[in-house]
Write a protein that holds these residues in place. Structure first.
Motif, PDB file in Angstrom:
ATOM      1  N   GLU A  94       0.965  -1.315   0.011  1.00  0.00           N
ATOM      2  CA  GLU A  94       0.024   0.160  -0.055  1.00  0.00           C
ATOM      3  C   GLU A  94       0.897   1.356   0.182  1.00  0.00           C
ATOM      4  O   GLU A  94       0.536   2.027  -0.592  1.00  0.00           O
ATOM      5  CB  GLU A  94      -1.081  -0.033   1.223  1.00  0.00           C
ATOM      6  CG  GLU A  94      -2.084  -1.223   1.005  1.00  0.00           C
ATOM      7  CD  GLU A  94      -2.894  -1.053   2.375  1.00  0.00           C
ATOM      8  OE1 GLU A  94      -3.959  -0.588   2.436  1.00  0.00           O
ATOM      9  OE2 GLU A  94      -2.336  -1.806   3.279  1.00  0.00           O
ATOM     10  N   ARG A  97       2.025   1.809  -3.503  1.00  0.00           N
ATOM     11  CA  ARG A  97       0.810   2.194  -4.333  1.00  0.00           C
ATOM     12  C   ARG A  97       0.510   3.790  -3.990  1.00  0.00           C
ATOM     13  O   ARG A  97       0.145   4.348  -5.232  1.00  0.00           O
ATOM     14  CB  ARG A  97      -0.239   1.364  -4.192  1.00  0.00           C
ATOM     15  CG  ARG A  97      -1.692   1.762  -4.679  1.00  0.00           C
ATOM     16  CD  ARG A  97      -2.910   1.251  -3.702  1.00  0.00           C
ATOM     17  NE  ARG A  97      -3.111   1.969  -2.410  1.00  0.00           N
ATOM     18  CZ  ARG A  97      -3.533   1.589  -1.385  1.00  0.00           C
ATOM     19  NH1 ARG A  97      -4.354   0.462  -1.471  1.00  0.00           N
ATOM     20  NH2 ARG A  97      -3.544   2.185  -0.246  1.00  0.00           N
ATOM     21  N   ASP A  98       0.685   4.087  -2.897  1.00  0.00           N
ATOM     22  CA  ASP A  98       0.386   5.518  -2.663  1.00  0.00           C
ATOM     23  C   ASP A  98       1.395   6.613  -2.887  1.00  0.00           C
ATOM     24  O   ASP A  98       1.353   7.719  -2.536  1.00  0.00           O
ATOM     25  CB  ASP A  98      -0.154   5.540  -1.139  1.00  0.00           C
ATOM     26  CG  ASP A  98      -1.229   4.638  -0.831  1.00  0.00           C
ATOM     27  OD1 ASP A  98      -2.135   4.325  -1.794  1.00  0.00           O
ATOM     28  OD2 ASP A  98      -1.455   4.486   0.484  1.00  0.00           O
ATOM     29  N   ALA A 159      -4.847  -1.281  -8.448  1.00  0.00           N
ATOM     30  CA  ALA A 159      -4.678  -0.950  -6.993  1.00  0.00           C
ATOM     31  C   ALA A 159      -4.753   0.561  -6.992  1.00  0.00           C
ATOM     32  O   ALA A 159      -5.664   1.167  -5.989  1.00  0.00           O
ATOM     33  CB  ALA A 159      -3.509  -1.494  -6.304  1.00  0.00           C
ATOM     34  N   ARG A 160      -3.898   1.369  -7.763  1.00  0.00           N
ATOM     35  CA  ARG A 160      -3.996   2.830  -7.691  1.00  0.00           C
ATOM     36  C   ARG A 160      -5.371   3.244  -8.139  1.00  0.00           C
ATOM     37  O   ARG A 160      -5.899   4.386  -7.767  1.00  0.00           O
ATOM     38  CB  ARG A 160      -2.941   3.265  -8.436  1.00  0.00           C
ATOM     39  CG  ARG A 160      -1.571   3.275  -7.897  1.00  0.00           C
ATOM     40  CD  ARG A 160      -0.443   3.718  -8.919  1.00  0.00           C
ATOM     41  NE  ARG A 160       0.752   3.586  -7.910  1.00  0.00           N
ATOM     42  CZ  ARG A 160       2.084   3.867  -8.379  1.00  0.00           C
ATOM     43  NH1 ARG A 160       2.125   4.052  -9.814  1.00  0.00           N
ATOM     44  NH2 ARG A 160       3.329   3.707  -7.667  1.00  0.00           N
ATOM     45  N   SER A 162      -8.218   1.858  -8.106  1.00  0.00           N
ATOM     46  CA  SER A 162      -9.302   1.551  -7.145  1.00  0.00           C
ATOM     47  C   SER A 162      -9.281   2.241  -5.580  1.00  0.00           C
ATOM     48  O   SER A 162     -10.197   2.071  -4.879  1.00  0.00           O
ATOM     49  CB  SER A 162      -9.488   0.197  -7.236  1.00  0.00           C
ATOM     50  OG  SER A 162      -8.699  -0.468  -6.642  1.00  0.00           O
ATOM     51  N   ALA A 163      -8.134   2.512  -5.260  1.00  0.00           N
ATOM     52  CA  ALA A 163      -7.731   2.892  -4.151  1.00  0.00           C
ATOM     53  C   ALA A 163      -8.554   4.064  -3.261  1.00  0.00           C
ATOM     54  O   ALA A 163      -9.073   3.633  -2.080  1.00  0.00           O
ATOM     55  CB  ALA A 163      -6.105   3.378  -3.913  1.00  0.00           C
ATOM     56  N   ALA A 167     -10.992   1.083  -0.962  1.00  0.00           N
ATOM     57  CA  ALA A 167      -9.616   0.442  -0.411  1.00  0.00           C
ATOM     58  C   ALA A 167      -9.252  -0.720  -0.176  1.00  0.00           C
ATOM     59  O   ALA A 167      -8.287  -1.432  -0.520  1.00  0.00           O
ATOM     60  CB  ALA A 167      -9.306   1.295   0.782  1.00  0.00           C
ATOM     61  N   SER A 170      -8.334  -2.558  -3.657  1.00  0.00           N
ATOM     62  CA  SER A 170      -7.233  -1.924  -3.934  1.00  0.00           C
ATOM     63  C   SER A 170      -6.239  -2.877  -3.224  1.00  0.00           C
ATOM     64  O   SER A 170      -5.203  -3.508  -3.800  1.00  0.00           O
ATOM     65  CB  SER A 170      -6.875  -0.877  -3.526  1.00  0.00           C
ATOM     66  OG  SER A 170      -5.920  -0.184  -3.867  1.00  0.00           O
ATOM     67  N   LYS A 171      -6.461  -2.914  -1.833  1.00  0.00           N
ATOM     68  CA  LYS A 171      -5.409  -3.975  -1.173  1.00  0.00           C
ATOM     69  C   LYS A 171      -5.665  -5.318  -1.543  1.00  0.00           C
ATOM     70  O   LYS A 171      -4.617  -6.302  -1.715  1.00  0.00           O
ATOM     71  CB  LYS A 171      -5.803  -3.954   0.328  1.00  0.00           C
ATOM     72  CG  LYS A 171      -4.694  -4.746   1.231  1.00  0.00           C
ATOM     73  CD  LYS A 171      -4.894  -4.194   2.938  1.00  0.00           C
ATOM     74  CE  LYS A 171      -4.075  -5.236   3.757  1.00  0.00           C
ATOM     75  NZ  LYS A 171      -3.006  -5.831   2.886  1.00  0.00           N
TER      76      LYS A 171
END
Length: 186
Positions: A94, A97-98, A159-160, A162-163, A167, A170-171
Motif C-alpha cells: 500500500e 501504491r500511494d 490498485a491505484r 481503485s484505492a 480501498a 485495492s489491497k
C-alpha cells in the motif's frame, strides 16, 4: 555568472530527479517546466540549457527513473534465497501504491508513453526491456520474467485506480498478486 561543470551536472541531476518524480506523480502533460525547475530549486531558464527539447527531457527523466529502480532491485538481491521476493513485497504494498512519484515508471507512465511517439516511447520500451532482462536473470526464463513483471505492474495500476473508491479492493489486488507470485514455482 558562469556555473562550474560540477555545479552544472548537479543541477542536471536535480532537474532529472524532480522531473522523474513529478512526471510519475502527475503524468507528462500534468507538469510544466516551471514546476519542475521550482521542485529542483532552480529557475526554468536553467532547464533549457541542459536538454534538446521537452520530449528529450521527458525521455531522460524516464531513463533516470528506470536506472534508480534497477539500482533498487539490485540492492534487494541479497535478501534471502528467493530472487525478487523482497522487491515484490515492497512493490505490491500500500505504501508503494500511494507514492507514485517515487514508484514504478512503467505503472505511472506507460499509458502516457504509448501516446508520445519518439524519444519518450523509445525510452519506455528500453526501460521495460531492461526490467524484463533484470527479472530474467533472477527467474527461470524470459517468459516467466515477462509474466511476473506484467502481473506486478498490472496489479499496481489497478490498485491505484481503485484505492480511493474501494480501498479493500485495492489491497486485495495487491495481496492476491503477491500471494500468487510468492507461491512455490511462481
Amino acid at each position: 555568472m558562469k556555473v562550474s561543470k560540477e555545479q552544472a551536472e548537479l543541477n542536471r541531476i536535480a532537474l532529472l530527479d524532480a522531473a522523474s518524480r513529478l512526471y510519475r506523480r502527475h503524468g507528462f502533460d500534468g507538469v510544466g517546466v516551471a514546476q519542475i525547475a521550482r521542485e529542483a530549486g532552480l529557475t526554468h531558464g536553467s532547464l533549457y540549457g541542459h536538454f534538446e527539447s521537452k520530449d528529450h527531457y521527458a525521455a531522460e527523466a524516464c531513463a533516470h527513473a528506470f536506472k534508480k529502480s534497477l539500482d533498487l532491485l539490485k540492492r534487494f538481491d541479497d535478501d534471502g534465497d528467493q530472487p525478487l521476493a523482497s522487491f515484490r513485497r515492497r512493490y505490491l504494498s500500500e505504501a508503494y501504491r500511494d507514492d507514485p512519484g517515487n514508484g514504478c515508471t512503467i505503472a505511472a507512465l506507460a499509458a502516457d508513453a504509448a501516446r508520445k511517439p519518439g524519444p519518450v516511447a523509445e525510452t519506455m520500451t528500453q526501460g521495460i526491456e531492461s526490467f524484463i532482462d533484470a527479472f530474467t536473470e533472477r527467474l527461470d526464463g524470459r517468459e516467466h520474467a515477462m509474466t511476473t513483471l506484467s502481473m506486478m505492474v498490472g496489479a499496481l495500476i489497478l490498485a491505484r485506480a481503485s484505492a480511493q473508491a474501494n480501498a479493500s479492493l485495492s489491497k486485495e489486488l495487491l495481496d492476491t498478486v503477491l500471494g500468487t507470485l510468492d507461491e512455490p514455482g511462481a
